[in-house]
Design an enzyme around this catalytic site. Structure first.
Site, mmCIF file in Angstrom:
data_model
loop_
_atom_site.group_PDB
_atom_site.id
_atom_site.type_symbol
_atom_site.label_atom_id
_atom_site.label_comp_id
_atom_site.label_asym_id
_atom_site.label_seq_id
_atom_site.Cartn_x
_atom_site.Cartn_y
_atom_site.Cartn_z
ATOM 1 N N ARG A 36 49.715 -1.639 -17.951
ATOM 2 C CA ARG A 36 49.106 -1.052 -16.753
ATOM 3 C C ARG A 36 47.722 -1.625 -16.488
ATOM 4 O O ARG A 36 47.319 -1.816 -15.348
ATOM 5 C CB ARG A 36 49.065 0.481 -16.861
ATOM 6 C CG ARG A 36 50.447 1.102 -16.665
ATOM 7 C CD ARG A 36 50.387 2.592 -16.497
ATOM 8 N NE ARG A 36 50.088 3.265 -17.747
ATOM 9 C CZ ARG A 36 49.048 4.063 -17.939
ATOM 10 N NH1 ARG A 36 48.182 4.277 -16.970
ATOM 11 N NH2 ARG A 36 48.868 4.637 -19.096
ATOM 12 N N ASP A 57 39.527 9.669 -12.356
ATOM 13 C CA ASP A 57 39.056 9.324 -13.701
ATOM 14 C C ASP A 57 40.275 9.003 -14.561
ATOM 15 O O ASP A 57 41.371 8.840 -14.043
ATOM 16 C CB ASP A 57 38.137 10.407 -14.282
ATOM 17 C CG ASP A 57 38.893 11.680 -14.639
ATOM 18 O OD1 ASP A 57 40.136 11.707 -14.499
ATOM 19 O OD2 ASP A 57 38.234 12.639 -15.073
ATOM 20 N N MET A 98 51.604 6.147 -6.578
ATOM 21 C CA MET A 98 52.344 6.842 -7.636
ATOM 22 C C MET A 98 52.213 6.180 -9.007
ATOM 23 O O MET A 98 53.182 6.106 -9.755
ATOM 24 C CB MET A 98 53.830 6.959 -7.235
ATOM 25 C CG MET A 98 54.048 7.712 -5.943
ATOM 26 S SD MET A 98 53.295 9.341 -5.922
ATOM 27 C CE MET A 98 54.445 10.221 -6.969
ATOM 28 N N ARG A 99 51.026 5.698 -9.331
ATOM 29 C CA ARG A 99 50.805 5.107 -10.654
ATOM 30 C C ARG A 99 49.564 5.732 -11.269
ATOM 31 O O ARG A 99 48.619 6.076 -10.553
ATOM 32 C CB ARG A 99 50.562 3.594 -10.539
ATOM 33 C CG ARG A 99 51.732 2.807 -10.024
ATOM 34 C CD ARG A 99 51.362 1.336 -9.905
ATOM 35 N NE ARG A 99 51.005 0.743 -11.183
ATOM 36 C CZ ARG A 99 51.871 0.256 -12.056
ATOM 37 N NH1 ARG A 99 53.160 0.262 -11.768
ATOM 38 N NH2 ARG A 99 51.467 -0.259 -13.202
ATOM 39 N N SER A 148 51.517 9.200 5.247
ATOM 40 C CA SER A 148 50.979 10.075 6.310
ATOM 41 C C SER A 148 49.470 10.278 6.132
ATOM 42 O O SER A 148 48.744 10.405 7.124
ATOM 43 C CB SER A 148 51.714 11.415 6.358
ATOM 44 O OG SER A 148 51.404 12.197 5.242
ATOM 45 N N HIS A 195 45.444 15.419 -3.989
ATOM 46 C CA HIS A 195 46.488 16.072 -4.779
ATOM 47 C C HIS A 195 46.915 17.356 -4.054
ATOM 48 O O HIS A 195 46.062 18.130 -3.622
ATOM 49 C CB HIS A 195 45.945 16.398 -6.175
ATOM 50 C CG HIS A 195 46.970 17.036 -7.054
ATOM 51 N ND1 HIS A 195 48.002 16.326 -7.633
ATOM 52 C CD2 HIS A 195 47.142 18.326 -7.428
ATOM 53 C CE1 HIS A 195 48.763 17.159 -8.332
ATOM 54 N NE2 HIS A 195 48.261 18.366 -8.228
ATOM 55 N N ASN A 221 41.139 10.479 -4.896
ATOM 56 C CA ASN A 221 42.573 10.796 -4.900
ATOM 57 C C ASN A 221 42.800 12.111 -4.159
ATOM 58 O O ASN A 221 41.929 12.980 -4.148
ATOM 59 C CB ASN A 221 43.055 10.936 -6.351
ATOM 60 C CG ASN A 221 44.550 11.216 -6.439
ATOM 61 O OD1 ASN A 221 45.355 10.587 -5.742
ATOM 62 N ND2 ASN A 221 44.943 12.170 -7.277
HETATM 63 C C1 GRF Z 1 50.716 13.686 -0.680
HETATM 64 O O1 GRF Z 1 51.282 14.960 -0.794
HETATM 65 C C2 GRF Z 1 49.589 13.532 -1.654
HETATM 66 O O2 GRF Z 1 48.896 14.720 -1.891
HETATM 67 C C3 GRF Z 1 50.276 13.083 -2.913
HETATM 68 O O3 GRF Z 1 51.292 12.215 -2.468
HETATM 69 C C4 GRF Z 1 51.670 12.577 -1.136
HETATM 70 C C5 GRF Z 1 51.526 11.343 -0.297
HETATM 71 O O4 GRF Z 1 52.000 11.527 1.002
HETATM 72 N N1 GRF Z 1 49.339 12.466 -3.817
HETATM 73 P P1 GRF Z 1 51.782 10.424 2.108
HETATM 74 O O5 GRF Z 1 52.366 9.111 1.558
HETATM 75 O O6 GRF Z 1 50.310 10.295 2.369
HETATM 76 O O7 GRF Z 1 52.537 10.897 3.306
#
Ligand code: GRF
Length: 216
Positions: free
Chosen positions: A68, A144, A93-94, A15, A112, A110
Site C-alpha cells: 500500500r 491520519d 475505498m483504500r 456524488s 464519513h 475524509n
Molecule cells: C459517501 O457516503 C462517503 O461518506 C463515503 O463513501 C461514500 C461516497 O459516495 N466515504 P460518493 O462516491 O461521494 O457518492
C-alpha cells in the site's frame, strides 16, 4: 481570496465530488480541482470530472497487494506534479498509509457517513439502524493513520427515523455530506482551521463553526 488547489481521490459514483464541483462553479467555494484520481478504471467520478474539464487520472492498484505504501507513493507523485495543496478523500475505498499522510500533514480530508467516533468502517448506516441510535449523521475529519480516527472538523446530525432503511438513511445523510464537505474545505481555504491536540478549532467564527444541527 486564493483558490485552494484540490486533489480529489475517489473510487466510485462521486456524488460528493459533484457537490464540490457545483459549489466551485457557483462561487461558494474558493477552490479549484487540480486533479481527480481514481483507483478504479470505471469509476463514474472520472466521467464527472472529464465533463467539467478537470484532469481525471486512473492509477491502478493492480500489482500493489501488500504494498500500500508503494501505491500511495504513486498518488503522492501525481498530486505533487499537479501542485495539489489539499487532498480530498471523497469515497476513496483504500486505507491510506504514512507515505501519503506525511506528504500532506493535516492536508488530507475524509468524509464519513456516521457521527465519529461511533461507527467507523463500512456499512455504517445499516449498523446505526441495527444498533438503534436515534441520531446519526456525517463527519469531515483530517486523515491520519487509523481508520476514520483523525481530528474532526465538521459534523452534521441526522435523525434516524423508525421506518428508516439503509437506503433512506443513507440518502438523508448524503444530502448533508454534500453540504459539510464543501464547508470544511472553505474553512480551510479561509485559513480558519487550527489544530490543538486532536481538536480542530474553527477561528473567526460568527457562525456555528464545526457544528451543524439538522432538523428532521
Ligand atoms: C459517501 O457516503 C462517503 O461518506 C463515503 O463513501 C461514500 C461516497 O459516495 N466515504 P460518493 O462516491 O461521494 O457518492
Amino acid at each position: 481570496m486564493n483558490k485552494v488547489k484540490l486533489g480529489v481521490l475517489v473510487s466510485g459514483r462521486g456524488s460528493n465530488l459533484q457537490a464540490i464541483i457545483d459549489n466551485i462553479e457557483k462561487g461558494s467555494l474558493s477552490a479549484e480541482i487540480a486533479v481527480v484520481i481514481s483507483d478504479q478504471a470505471d469509476a463514474f467520478s472520472l466521467e464527472r470530472a472529464r465533463k467539467h474539464n478537470i484532469p481525471a487520472v486512473h492509477i491502478s492498484a493492480k500489482g500493489y497487494k501488500g504494498k500500500r505504501d508503494e501505491y500511495d507513493g504513486l498518488l503522492v507523485e501525481e498530486l505533487r506534479k499537479r501542485g495539489v495543496e489539499l487532498v480530498i478523500l471523497a469515497g476513496f475505498m483504500r486505507i491510506i498509509t504514512p507515505t501519503l499522510i506525511k506528504a500532506f500533514p493535516y492536508r488530507i480530508m475524509n468524509i464519513h457517513p456516521a457521527l465519529l467516533p461511533s461507527f467507523p468502517g463500512l456499512h455504517v448506516q445499516k449498523a446505526a439502524i441495527e444498533h438503534g441510535v436515534r441520531f446519526s449523521g456525517c463527519t469531515v475529519h483530517f486523515g491520519d493513520e487509523g481508520m476514520d480516527t483523525g481530528p474532526i472538523i465538521i459534523q452534521a446530525v441526522v435523525p434516524v427515523l423508525d421506518n428508516d432503511t439503509e437506503d433512506t438513511l443513507s440518502s438523508r445523510i448524503l444530502a448533508q455530506e454534500h453540504k459539510i464537505f464543501s464547508r470544511a474545505i472553505q474553512l480551510y481555504a479561509e485559513g480558519r482551521l487550527t489544530i490543538k491536540g486532536r481538536r480542530v478549532v474553527v477561528t473567526g467564527s460568527e457562525d456555528k463553526g464545526g457544528q451543524f444541527l439538522i432538523n428532521p
